[in-house]
Design an enzyme around this catalytic site. Structure first.
Site, mmCIF file in Angstrom:
data_model
loop_
_atom_site.group_PDB
_atom_site.id
_atom_site.type_symbol
_atom_site.label_atom_id
_atom_site.label_comp_id
_atom_site.label_asym_id
_atom_site.label_seq_id
_atom_site.Cartn_x
_atom_site.Cartn_y
_atom_site.Cartn_z
ATOM 1 N N ARG A 170 0.898 -1.314 -0.015
ATOM 2 C CA ARG A 170 0.128 0.061 -0.096
ATOM 3 C C ARG A 170 0.905 1.396 0.214
ATOM 4 N NH1 ARG A 170 -3.102 -3.748 3.040
ATOM 5 N NH2 ARG A 170 -1.925 -3.069 4.847
ATOM 6 N N GLU A 183 7.406 -10.758 15.217
ATOM 7 C CA GLU A 183 7.076 -11.388 16.642
ATOM 8 C C GLU A 183 7.432 -12.845 16.739
ATOM 9 O OE1 GLU A 183 3.137 -11.582 19.417
ATOM 10 O OE2 GLU A 183 3.228 -10.509 17.769
#
Length: 173
Positions: A60, A97
């Site tokens: 994006r 993560e």
């Protein structure tokens, strides 16, 4: 009168997984005046940093980066996930993560000393923008700033960045 850009962003609960509230820019893109306002505001935010080039982060960041580059009269390059660019690339691997990811750009996209501002749609945890800045620094670029349409302030992503970040909209939860 400025357009209320938040009115054109749809919040989708539990996407891409339970407990996540996703801020969807596709509804903003459908509205020509809101899209123009977004590009104009990003251009105004980025222009003072005097970039030679903007670097849009997949995917994006491409949507907003190219028209902003056009609006301010500078070049545009793309930072993509590993294996998506043809030809010779430089890469930066960064921690997620759970695991790692890699950003790449063409090895001739940036010249040493060029001022390159990063563009993306969203600043969340800051990991991807920080990786983009490191990749650009690795190529010899000066990264004076980053700019995003949306910032999720509650995730603290700004703290991971060593450059100023310009954002148009913030969400605190």
């Amino acid at each position: 009168m400025p357009i209320d850009l938040k009115a054109h962003i749809r919040a989708i609960p539990d996407f891409p997984k339970s407990g996540i509230l996703f801020y969807d820019i596709t509804t903003l893109l459908l509205h020509p005046a809101a899209l123009k306002e977004t590009v104009d505001r990003l251009a105004a935010a980025v222009r003072p940093y005097r970039p030679d080039l903007l670097a849009g982060i997949e995917s994006r960041g491409f949507i907003f980066g190219a028209p902003v580059a056009y609006a301010i009269g500078c070049g545009f390059t793309i930072l993509r996930k590993k294996g998506k660019l043809p030809g010779s690339t430089v890469a930066h691997e960064y921690a997620l993560e759970y695991g790692t990811d890699t950003l790449e750009m063409h090895d001739d996209a940036v010249r040493p000393g060029q001022r390159v501002v990063l563009i993306d749609d969203l600043l969340a945890t800051g990991g991807t923008l920080a990786a983009g800045a490191r990749l650009l620094h690795q190529a010899g670029a000066v990264v004076p700033a980053a700019a995003c349409v949306i910032e999720l302030t509650f995730l603290g992503g700004r703290k991971k960045l060593d450059v100023p970040v310009e954002t148009l909209l913030t969400y605190d939860s």
